[in-house]
Design a protein around this motif. Sequence first.
Motif, PDB file in Angstrom:
ATOM      1  N   ALA A   9       1.377   4.375  11.887  1.00 10.16           N
ATOM      2  CA  ALA A   9       2.476   5.026  11.168  1.00 10.16           C
ATOM      3  C   ALA A   9       2.248   4.922   9.660  1.00 10.16           C
ATOM      4  N   GLN A  10       1.816   3.746   9.208  1.00 11.97           N
ATOM      5  CA  GLN A  10       1.561   3.553   7.774  1.00 11.97           C
ATOM      6  C   GLN A  10       0.284   4.286   7.355  1.00 11.97           C
ATOM      7  N   LEU A  11      -0.805   4.047   8.097  1.00  7.62           N
ATOM      8  CA  LEU A  11      -2.099   4.572   7.674  1.00  7.62           C
ATOM      9  C   LEU A  11      -2.155   6.088   7.736  1.00  7.62           C
ATOM     10  N   ALA A  15      -6.226  -0.855  -4.612  1.00  2.47           N
ATOM     11  CA  ALA A  15      -6.882  -2.168  -4.555  1.00  2.47           C
ATOM     12  C   ALA A  15      -6.507  -2.906  -3.268  1.00  2.47           C
ATOM     13  N   ASN A  16      -5.255  -2.740  -2.822  1.00  2.00           N
ATOM     14  CA  ASN A  16      -4.774  -3.517  -1.667  1.00  2.00           C
ATOM     15  C   ASN A  16      -5.258  -2.981  -0.321  1.00  2.00           C
ATOM     16  N   ILE A  17      -5.467  -1.676  -0.225  1.00  2.00           N
ATOM     17  CA  ILE A  17      -5.717  -1.100   1.106  1.00  2.00           C
ATOM     18  C   ILE A  17      -6.987  -1.669   1.742  1.00  2.00           C
ATOM     19  N   GLY A  56      -5.291  11.513   1.641  1.00  2.00           N
ATOM     20  CA  GLY A  56      -6.746  11.328   1.523  1.00  2.00           C
ATOM     21  C   GLY A  56      -7.100  10.015   0.848  1.00  2.00           C
ATOM     22  N   ASP A  57      -6.185   9.036   0.901  1.00  2.00           N
ATOM     23  CA  ASP A  57      -6.376   7.792   0.148  1.00  2.00           C
ATOM     24  C   ASP A  57      -6.865   6.611   0.982  1.00  2.00           C
ATOM     25  N   VAL A  58      -7.362   6.880   2.192  1.00  2.00           N
ATOM     26  CA  VAL A  58      -7.891   5.769   3.001  1.00  2.00           C
ATOM     27  C   VAL A  58      -9.423   5.807   2.952  1.00  2.00           C
ATOM     28  N   PRO A  59     -10.058   4.769   2.409  1.00  2.00           N
ATOM     29  CA  PRO A  59     -11.532   4.770   2.311  1.00  2.00           C
ATOM     30  C   PRO A  59     -12.177   4.384   3.640  1.00  2.00           C
ATOM     31  N   TRP A  60     -12.043   5.283   4.638  1.00  2.00           N
ATOM     32  CA  TRP A  60     -12.514   4.985   5.999  1.00  2.00           C
ATOM     33  C   TRP A  60     -13.988   4.605   6.028  1.00  2.00           C
ATOM     34  N   GLU A  61     -14.796   5.290   5.210  1.00  2.00           N
ATOM     35  CA  GLU A  61     -16.249   5.064   5.287  1.00  2.00           C
ATOM     36  C   GLU A  61     -16.645   3.638   4.928  1.00  2.00           C
ATOM     37  N   ASP A  62     -15.800   2.970   4.128  1.00  2.00           N
ATOM     38  CA  ASP A  62     -16.123   1.599   3.709  1.00  2.00           C
ATOM     39  C   ASP A  62     -15.953   0.584   4.838  1.00  2.00           C
ATOM     40  N   VAL A  82       0.816  -1.223   0.000  1.00  2.00           N
ATOM     41  CA  VAL A  82       0.000   0.000   0.000  1.00  2.00           C
ATOM     42  C   VAL A  82       0.855   1.281   0.000  1.00  2.00           C
ATOM     43  N   THR A  83       1.578   1.519   1.092  1.00  2.00           N
ATOM     44  CA  THR A  83       2.243   2.818   1.297  1.00  2.00           C
ATOM     45  C   THR A  83       3.221   3.144   0.177  1.00  2.00           C
ATOM     46  N   ARG A  84       4.028   2.162  -0.193  1.00  2.00           N
ATOM     47  CA  ARG A  84       4.997   2.356  -1.262  1.00  2.00           C
ATOM     48  C   ARG A  84       4.302   2.739  -2.571  1.00  2.00           C
TER      49      ARG A  84
END
Lengths: 221, 221
Positions: B167-169, B134-136, B176-182, B105-107
Amino acid sequence: MRVLYHTPLHPGCRKVRLQLQEKSLAFELKTEQTWQRREGFLRLNPAGEVPVLVEDSAVIAEAPVISEFLEEAYPEIDLLGTDAFERAETRRLVWWFDAKFHEEVTRNLVDEKILKRLMRSGNPDSQAIRCGHANIGYHLAYIAWLCDRRTWLAGDSFSLADIAAAAQLSAVDYLGDVPWEDVPGAKDWYARVKSRPSMRGILAENIPGFPPPDHYADLDF
Amino acid sequence: MRVLYHTPLHPGCRKVRLQLQEKSLAFELKTEQTWQRREGFLRLNPAGEVPVLVEDSAVIAEAPVISEFLEEAYPEIDLLGTDAFERAETRRLVWWFDAKFHEEVTRNLVDEKILKRLMRSGNPDSQAIRCGHANIGYHLAYIAWLCDRRTWLAGDSFSLADIAAAAQLSAVDYLGDVPWEDVPGAKDWYARVKSRPSMRGILAENIPGFPPPDHYADLDF
């Protein structure tokens, strides 16, 4: 009974094997061909990776995690060092070989030349192999430099740093790809490592269809 | 004085910062742009990588080495767990986020979208970015699954596993790339992490030319 699931030539597995031997901990070795994704093994480690240590009913996966576990659970024979700074120096070198050497050398040589064929996942990448050959010299010189200043890689005592280095180098040496003659200081260190009883199992390894060169198991190479 | 050399958004640096804060260890933070290969910094760590911790006159490099050092040197506030099996479970998850999440993900997101521009080393690779997105989801689902069974990722207590994941998240969330709502279970975990005082410095980070989205520092996101 303690069981270690391993794949031949895998440096992380070799590291844990050597550590178990040095700590005089008995174990049964089971070979796992991880690329076959056997269901019983995936139940043990969903990540599908070796090494996996099964101890009592606990399952411990990933070489760095197993190493720290063994040092904590069996401190009688200590392979890290006595104070926090000494242990940090040992871990720095463990990380050097586990990550840097592996990325720059082992992956380019062992994975390309043998693993790809075993897994039937394409042809060796000749550029990667050239990189591996170019990089190994710097690492051997670093080993010689350390041994010029210390008895073993991290200090006065044989440690997990020597084990991590031997785990990588022995796998590359199985291909005959270590230019020992170019760096006598590194060769002298490896001769001392090779003569340790903990190395016997690894030096006896023989992968069907890929025999090692004669000098691989020879203590006087 | 204890000094930590770091690069903004670097997950390994964020992990060590959070760990120092959680252990109430004072430190001065110095920003190092490692790609400039500054001579004074290379003398500290010839590998040229952050994080580097300077403590008394000792220099400790590489995030996993610093983490283990801090746990050994300052055991009063313990972030690993009490027995060897508990500590192995914490380290398993630390490894999961340090290695697996970082690689998958992070990379693919942080390195491609920001690091490459800061280092002026080419254009973002759109295929890598698609992989990261796709991986997150799988990793967020895993966090939610763990929190369904435990208070924190590794067990009853906040640990280095939560720190490694945060640290990663947090670095990916800066984009803004974490789909928290899902994944409400993962969002709930991150809301609890964000409210800890140790997170303040990281949530206040602001990279010139790359401001974070509004929700990044918002505890009620």
